[in-house]
Every structure is written in structure tokens, then in C-alpha cells.
Motif scaffolding. Structure first.
Motif, mmCIF file in Angstrom:
data_model
loop_
_atom_site.group_PDB
_atom_site.id
_atom_site.type_symbol
_atom_site.label_atom_id
_atom_site.label_comp_id
_atom_site.label_asym_id
_atom_site.label_seq_id
_atom_site.Cartn_x
_atom_site.Cartn_y
_atom_site.Cartn_z
ATOM 1 N N PRO A 157 31.507 42.893 40.178
ATOM 2 C CA PRO A 157 32.247 42.589 38.952
ATOM 3 C C PRO A 157 32.520 43.808 38.080
ATOM 4 O O PRO A 157 33.496 43.812 37.324
ATOM 5 N N ASP A 158 31.711 44.843 38.186
ATOM 6 C CA ASP A 158 31.939 46.028 37.358
ATOM 7 C C ASP A 158 33.207 46.780 37.756
ATOM 8 O O ASP A 158 33.632 47.685 37.028
ATOM 9 N N THR A 159 33.800 46.431 38.906
ATOM 10 C CA THR A 159 35.031 47.111 39.326
ATOM 11 C C THR A 159 36.279 46.521 38.690
ATOM 12 O O THR A 159 37.364 47.091 38.795
ATOM 13 N N SER A 160 36.150 45.388 37.996
ATOM 14 C CA SER A 160 37.326 44.634 37.557
ATOM 15 C C SER A 160 37.875 45.101 36.213
ATOM 16 O O SER A 160 37.141 45.631 35.371
ATOM 17 N N VAL A 161 39.166 44.857 36.022
ATOM 18 C CA VAL A 161 39.777 45.003 34.699
ATOM 19 C C VAL A 161 39.084 44.047 33.729
ATOM 20 O O VAL A 161 38.772 42.904 34.070
ATOM 21 N N VAL A 162 38.820 44.525 32.517
ATOM 22 C CA VAL A 162 38.212 43.730 31.450
ATOM 23 C C VAL A 162 39.179 43.741 30.262
ATOM 24 O O VAL A 162 39.530 44.811 29.768
ATOM 25 N N ASN A 163 39.605 42.566 29.799
ATOM 26 C CA ASN A 163 40.582 42.553 28.706
ATOM 27 C C ASN A 163 39.907 42.725 27.343
ATOM 28 O O ASN A 163 38.686 42.884 27.241
ATOM 29 N N ALA A 164 40.700 42.678 26.284
ATOM 30 C CA ALA A 164 40.201 42.957 24.939
ATOM 31 C C ALA A 164 39.234 41.893 24.432
ATOM 32 O O ALA A 164 38.526 42.128 23.448
ATOM 33 N N TYR A 165 39.170 40.758 25.091
ATOM 34 C CA TYR A 165 38.236 39.693 24.717
ATOM 35 C C TYR A 165 36.936 39.763 25.522
ATOM 36 O O TYR A 165 36.035 38.965 25.305
ATOM 37 N N GLY A 166 36.870 40.689 26.484
ATOM 38 C CA GLY A 166 35.704 40.795 27.345
ATOM 39 C C GLY A 166 35.801 39.974 28.615
ATOM 40 O O GLY A 166 34.843 39.920 29.384
ATOM 41 N N ASP A 167 36.949 39.324 28.862
ATOM 42 C CA ASP A 167 37.135 38.544 30.085
ATOM 43 C C ASP A 167 37.433 39.468 31.252
ATOM 44 O O ASP A 167 38.274 40.378 31.148
ATOM 45 N N ARG A 168 36.767 39.226 32.361
ATOM 46 C CA ARG A 168 37.031 40.016 33.562
ATOM 47 C C ARG A 168 38.142 39.377 34.386
ATOM 48 O O ARG A 168 38.267 38.156 34.450
ATOM 49 N N TYR A 169 38.931 40.220 35.045
ATOM 50 C CA TYR A 169 39.952 39.778 35.986
ATOM 51 C C TYR A 169 39.459 40.128 37.395
ATOM 52 O O TYR A 169 39.736 41.225 37.888
#
Length: 387
Positions: free
Chosen positions: A117-129
């Protein structure tokens, strides 16, 4: 114009009639998936099945020893493409006289995001993609570059088309997807694509931005959109929402990371490939766009790759910024959907190709011979016969 159609190995393996049927469309080339994301696909003419469920992103050939001991490595396919499914299909297609190019999907991998999971994009709300590896992270970049080289240069392949070689964002067809309830518009989608993983937070800092402040500004800018305020202003909307300096700083970080990744991946493919091997990128000339056709600077990408595959589902207008570069010998391939049930328009292909040619297209791509109905394929045959 030279024409190629996209094909999956499972469209061909186990169906002896598939290669001749594809060649009869009038295409000179097939773009055959060698590394692909998870999907559920029809096989409407296969003698043994009608549905293929590719459960996770995978390479469709046996990966080599370069991945030993590495945490980030490609996943082999399951029973939807066992063994060297790519190689088997490529050999059968080449036997009909078709030129085979690889189709390699890179920064789009939900299993990678689930297991790392640390490889994923993280948005401004903290949600991972989880479907979107962050292309700023050094380990992810190294993985993508090596995957590009390995998956591209398969035995007998004359070239490669690299898809998703750049930033991915919110736009992602997911199982039972329910993200379309709010129309975010182009500006909102950019804001939802901004990544706040540790590498990107450091990157914004190098551009003079405080990542915590930026995330708060992004959340505030998005709030009216969640309440239903329309926004279709494109980049001008991003500038208005973030401010010109802040917007430019986010672009400076993201554009540099995407450009240098594309340079590294193309260089790695060329180093592994024989002389004359063609390297194309799926690309959008609107540089802040994200997804399977990531935004690129047309002048830069045509100085790096041999050409581009340009999405033309909304018309061939996106070809123009690439054609305006006047780069002799560059491949400008117009990509048209020809599956009626998926929004394609095989009945207008003759006119579509003529418009694309007038705007500078040198080749055409057809999505997708394996998914199309018999009626769709007949329309394709008629259109290509009239070129």
C-alpha cells in the motif's frame, strides 16, 4: 494508413481460427498484451469460453531472473493466461503474416497497491488509490522501468506500445464502481489526482510548498464541487482554485517526475531491444491529464519515443498538438474504439480515419478485435478495405 488492432493472448490461445480471422480484418499489425491490468473480458467467438476473468495485473509470459529477491516484482498470470500465453499467441499471429507489437500496461496495478500500500497515490484526504502506483517513488520507478524493458522486448516483437506510463488518478473503472455521482470536471479530477505520499510531500517541499497547507487548500477547493457546483474550466479552474504559483509548483513536480520516468523507461526498452524496435507511448497532449493516456508535452515525448498512440474516442482533435511538432518519421496513431457495446463506432470508421489523416495521423489503432461482435468486425473489414 497502417492499421493495428489490440488483442489479448486469450483471444488467440485455444482458438485455431483466431489468427486468420484477425488477419482478415485487413490490419497489418496486432498490438498484443504482454503485461495487463485486471479485467473481465468477453471472448465472443472462442470455441471453449465466453468470459475471461483476469483477477489481477500480471505479465502474460514467464518473468525472468531479474526480479529475484525484489519486493516489487510482476505477478504471473493465473489460469486466464498460463505459461507463455503471450508467446503462444504471438507465434500464431505472426504465422499469418501479421507484425506483432507488445502492449504493456505499467502504472496501473491494483494487486501491487493491495500488497504494497505504501506504493500507491494518496489524495489530499488521505485516501489511497491502490490501482495507481505513485510514479514519484524511487522503488516504484525502478520496478516500472524494468517491467517496461522486460515486457516490451518479447521474442519476435517488432515494437511496443507503453500504456499508463505516467500519473494515474481517480478515473478508474473498478468492480461495481460508484464514483460518478459527483461531476468533478477537469479541474476537480486534477486536484483528486494530486498525490501526498511521503515522496510527493518532499517533492512539493522542494518546490517551496508546505504539503500540509497544500492538502488543506486542495480540500477547501474541492468542497464546492462535492456540493454540486459545476466546474469544467480545465487548467484555468485549477489556477483559480489553487492560485497561479501553487498550481504551477504542483505541475513542476509532477511533470518532471513523469517526464524523467518516460525517458528512463524508453531508454531501458531501447537498451534491451534489437535495432529498429519501435517504441510508442499512449499519450494525451493535455499535460495535466492522468490515466491510461497520461498527459505529455508533445515536443518532449516525440523527442524521446518514436511516436504516440492518441485517444480519439471524442474525435481526432488531440492529434493536432503532436502533428504541429512537424517531427519527420514520428508515428501518430489514432486510437478508435470499434466495439459498439462499449461506446465504439465501427460504422463511422471510414470517416473517422479520413479526419484523423487530415489532422496528421500516420497510423490507426482499433480497440479491440477480441471484444468486438461479428457485426462490428464486418464494419471494420469494410472500412479498412476502402482505405
Amino acid at each position: 494508413m497502417k492499421a493495428s488492432t489490440f488483442v489479448y493472448p486469450w483471444d488467440v490461445t485455444g482458438d485455431p481460427g483466431a489468427p486468420a480471422r484477425i488477419a482478415a480484418l485487413g490490419v497489418e499489425q496486432v498490438t498484443l498484451a504482454a503485461a495487463y491490468h485486471s479485467t473481465r473480458a468477453l471472448t465472443p467467438r472462442h470455441p471453449r469460453r465466453r468470459i475471461v476473468t483476469a483477477e489481477h495485473a500480471a505479465v502474460l509470459y514467464p518473468p525472468d531472473g531479474r526480479w529475484a529477491g525484489r519486493a516489487l516484482r510482476p505477478y504471473p498470470a493465473g489460469d486466464w493466461a498460463p505459461g507463455d500465453a503471450y508467446g503462444e499467441a504471438a507465434e500464431a499471429l505472426a504465422a499469418t503474416g501479421l507484425e506483432v507489437h507488445t502492449w504493456v500496461v505499467l502504472a496501473h496495478n491494483s494487486r501491487l497497491g493491495a500488497e504494497h500500500p505504501d506504493t500507491s497515490v494518496v489524495n489530499a484526504y488521505g485516501d489511497r488509490y491502490p490501482w495507481a502506483p505513485c510514479v514519484a517513488q524511487p522503488a516504484t520507478r525502478a520496478y516500472l522501468v524494468d517491467l517496461a524493458a522486460e515486457a516490451a522486448v518479447r521474442p519476435g516483437a517488432a515494437g511496443v506500445e507503453l500504456e499508463s506510463l505516467g500519473w494515474y488518478g481517480l478515473q478508474h473503472l473498478h468492480a461495481h464502481d460508484k464514483t460518478g455521482g459527483v461531476g468533478l470536471g477537469d479541474a476537480g479530477l486534477y486536484l483528486m489526482a494530486l498525490c501526498f505520499c511521503p515522496a510527493c510531500r518532499d517533492g512539493y517541499g522542494a518546490q517551496g510548498l508546505d504539503a500540509d497547507v497544500l492538502a488543506a487548500v486542495v480540500r477547501e477547493a474541492l468542497e464546492p464541487l462535492w456540493r454540486g457546483a459545476p466546474d469544467d474550466r480545465g487548467w484555468s479552474g485549477v489556477v483559480e482554485l489553487l492560485g497561479e504559483e501553487t498550481a504551477a509548483a504542483t505541475r513542476a513536480w509532477r511533470d518532471e517526475r513523469a517526464r524523467t520516468l518516460q525517458e528512463a523507461a524508453v531508454a531501458a526498452v531501447r537498451a534491451a531491444a534489437p535495432t529498429g524496435f519501435q517504441v510508442l507511448l499512449h499519450a494525451d497532449p493535455v499535460t495535466h491529464h492522468v490515466g491510461a493516456n497520461p498527459g505529455v508535452d508533445p515536443a518532449h515525448v516525440l523527442s524521446v519515443a518514436d511516436g504516440v498512440v492518441v485517444p480519439c474516442s471524442g474525435g481526432p482533435g488531440l492529434l493536432t498538438p503532436f502533428a504541429e511538432q512537424g517531427r519527420e518519421g514520428a508515428v501518430l496513431a489514432a486510437n478508435f474504439g470499434v466495439v459498439s457495446g462499449m461506446g465504439g463506432s465501427p460504422g463511422t470508421l471510414t470517416a473517422d480515419m479520413a479526419r484523423a489523416r487530415a489532422l496528421g495521423a500516420t497510423e490507426v489503432r482499433l480497440y479491440h478485435a477480441g471484444l468486438a461482435s461479428d457485426a462490428d468486425l464486418e464494419a471494420v473489414r469494410e472500412a479498412l478495405a476502402g482505405r
